[in-house]
Design a protein around this motif. Structure first.
Motif, PDB file in Angstrom:
ATOM      1  N   GLY A 247       9.906  19.167 -18.274  1.00 39.37           N
ATOM      2  CA  GLY A 247      10.956  18.252 -18.619  1.00 39.37           C
ATOM      3  C   GLY A 247      11.516  18.591 -19.500  1.00 39.37           C
ATOM      4  N   PRO A 249      13.405  18.479 -22.674  1.00 36.03           N
ATOM      5  CA  PRO A 249      14.109  18.921 -23.191  1.00 36.03           C
ATOM      6  C   PRO A 249      14.500  19.761 -24.526  1.00 36.03           C
ATOM      7  CG  PRO A 249      15.366  17.002 -22.488  1.00 36.03           C
ATOM      8  CD  PRO A 249      13.457  17.045 -22.576  1.00 36.03           C
ATOM      9  N   ARG A 254      12.589  26.358 -21.417  1.00 37.24           N
ATOM     10  CA  ARG A 254      13.832  25.913 -20.568  1.00 37.24           C
ATOM     11  C   ARG A 254      13.839  26.160 -19.201  1.00 37.24           C
ATOM     12  NH1 ARG A 254      19.283  29.337 -23.648  1.00 37.24           N
ATOM     13  NH2 ARG A 254      18.964  28.134 -25.945  1.00 37.24           N
ATOM     14  N   LYS A 255      13.158  26.953 -18.479  1.00 37.81           N
ATOM     15  CA  LYS A 255      12.609  27.305 -17.692  1.00 37.81           C
ATOM     16  C   LYS A 255      11.792  26.328 -17.120  1.00 37.81           C
ATOM     17  CE  LYS A 255      11.760  30.652 -13.882  1.00 37.81           C
ATOM     18  NZ  LYS A 255      10.711  32.103 -13.569  1.00 37.81           N
ATOM     19  N   THR A 256      11.845  25.170 -16.538  1.00 40.46           N
ATOM     20  CA  THR A 256      11.209  24.136 -15.840  1.00 40.46           C
ATOM     21  C   THR A 256      11.628  23.142 -14.287  1.00 40.46           C
ATOM     22  OG1 THR A 256      10.448  22.061 -17.332  1.00 40.46           O
ATOM     23  CG2 THR A 256      12.404  22.329 -17.613  1.00 40.46           C
ATOM     24  N   LEU A 257      10.679  22.301 -14.407  1.00 44.36           N
ATOM     25  CA  LEU A 257      10.923  21.719 -13.091  1.00 44.36           C
ATOM     26  C   LEU A 257      12.330  20.447 -13.499  1.00 44.36           C
ATOM     27  CD1 LEU A 257       7.143  20.105 -12.744  1.00 44.36           C
ATOM     28  CD2 LEU A 257       8.037  21.689 -11.326  1.00 44.36           C
ATOM     29  N   LYS A 258      12.801  20.525 -12.500  1.00 46.54           N
ATOM     30  CA  LYS A 258      14.350  19.731 -12.523  1.00 46.54           C
ATOM     31  C   LYS A 258      13.185  18.111 -12.216  1.00 46.54           C
ATOM     32  CE  LYS A 258      16.590  23.070 -10.118  1.00 46.54           C
ATOM     33  NZ  LYS A 258      17.696  23.270  -8.597  1.00 46.54           N
ATOM     34  N   GLY A 259      14.844  17.603 -13.144  1.00 47.17           N
ATOM     35  CA  GLY A 259      13.994  16.078 -13.140  1.00 47.17           C
ATOM     36  C   GLY A 259      14.950  15.829 -14.300  1.00 47.17           C
ATOM     37  N   ASN A 260      14.564  14.235 -14.278  1.00 48.54           N
ATOM     38  CA  ASN A 260      15.386  13.650 -15.626  1.00 48.54           C
ATOM     39  C   ASN A 260      15.304  13.323 -17.001  1.00 48.54           C
ATOM     40  OD1 ASN A 260      17.240  13.017 -13.711  1.00 48.54           O
ATOM     41  ND2 ASN A 260      16.395  11.741 -12.707  1.00 48.54           N
ATOM     42  N   THR A 293       7.880  14.919  -7.260  1.00 48.65           N
ATOM     43  CA  THR A 293       7.318  16.424  -7.809  1.00 48.65           C
ATOM     44  C   THR A 293       6.204  16.614  -7.671  1.00 48.65           C
ATOM     45  OG1 THR A 293       9.104  16.135  -9.021  1.00 48.65           O
ATOM     46  CG2 THR A 293       7.610  17.516 -10.059  1.00 48.65           C
TER      47      THR A 293
END
Length: 301
Positions: A247, A249, A254-260, A293
């Motif tokens: 996650g 940034p 770029r291809k990673t787990l969705k999060g904040n 997660t």
């Protein structure tokens, strides 16, 4: 304006280090600022920050009046884990900046602290009252805050002497084969991107210890303990060894787990109380999104 006078007897070394050892209630960073502002006179002359003191030197310090705080207090909920007359421990949520800056004038932890806390140390000026150390905006977890200058100096000294306890939990890309490890690699500003830090020759010493907690398909959950506290240290070190924080940034793929933002949480914080000397250790549970997660990764396994 207060004036402090110091006569060197047998001390040796750079003036900022010597004065920080002599003036116990003032931090080295504060003394360096006084040197920059030409508020320190040696033998009647303004001196430079790299001046090395000599026997019989007479040093005069013109201590400026504390600036009145003008950062706006804002009624923002914060989780105070512990508080007494000297310190408080806050569990900072992911997404909150620690102190105001050019791009973040409002909504910071400092804005919230000014609303909820009557007294904060003044050592770091009007922008960072009470702030002894920081964690990144998208890193969640525990921070210690000083309510007076004496406590601030004591807590800062523990960070400098590496006697405080700071443990983080991170979810990283890749499956780390070793159960434990140490990353000892100097960190400095990246030569390719000024917004980033990197492992570079001539950087400041940086040491991170890690221990694997759990392995998943393509990811590893690790606990990390900081020996030093460089900017973005964990994020830089994990990228350096090929296991960037999920996650992230700035340092992750770029291809990673969705999060904040990065899955990084300051879980454990320990320090000696600046007045009582008692060792105090605090722990904050993982944020809900982090836990969910991990559950998803366990189910996928």
């Amino acid at each position: 304006m207060e004036q402090i006078n110091v006569k060197i007897k047998q001390e040796k070394g750079r003036i900022d280090k010597v004065l920080s050892d002599v003036l116990k209630n003032h931090s080295r960073s504060q003394i360096q600022q006084w040197l920059k502002d030409q508020n320190i006179i040696v033998n009647g002359e303004v001196t430079r920050s790299n001046y090395k003191v000599k026997e019989h030197d007479e040093i005069s310090i013109n201590v400026p009046e504390p600036e009145e705080l003008n950062v706006i207090a804002e009624d923002i909920p914060i989780e105070i884990v512990y508080e007494d007359d000297d310190v408080l421990v806050v569990n900072k949520p992911q997404g909150m900046v620690v102190h105001p800056s050019a791009g973040h004038q409002h909504g910071t932890l400092v804005n919230a602290l000014l609303y909820h806390i009557k007294d904060l140390s003044s050592i770091n000026g009007i922008i960072r009252p009470g702030i002894v150390h920081r964690i990144d905006k998208d890193t969640s977890g525990l921070l210690m805050v000083a309510k007076n200058d004496k406590a601030h100096v004591a807590l800062a000294e523990q960070l400098k002497d590496k006697t405080s306890l700071r443990k983080y939990i991170a979810l990283v890309h890749g499956e780390i084969a070793h159960d434990k490890g140490e990353i000892n690699a100097p960190i400095g500003r990246s030569k390719n991107d000024r917004k980033m830090q990197a492992v570079i020759e001539g950087g400041k010493p940086a040491v991170t210890h890690f221990e694997v907690l759990e392995r998943f398909d393509g990811y590893t959950l690790v606990q990390l303990q900081l020996e030093t506290g460089r900017t973005h240290q964990i994020r830089v070190h994990m990228k350096y060894i090929g296991f960037p924080v999920a996650g992230d940034p700035l340092y992750g793929p770029r291809k990673t787990l969705k999060g904040n933002g990065q899955f990084l949480h300051a879980e454990v914080l320990g320090f000696k109380h600046p007045t009582t000397g008692q060792m105090m250790v605090f722990e904050a549970p993982l944020p809900d999104l982090f836990e969910k997660t991990l559950d998803q990764l366990r189910n996928n396994n």
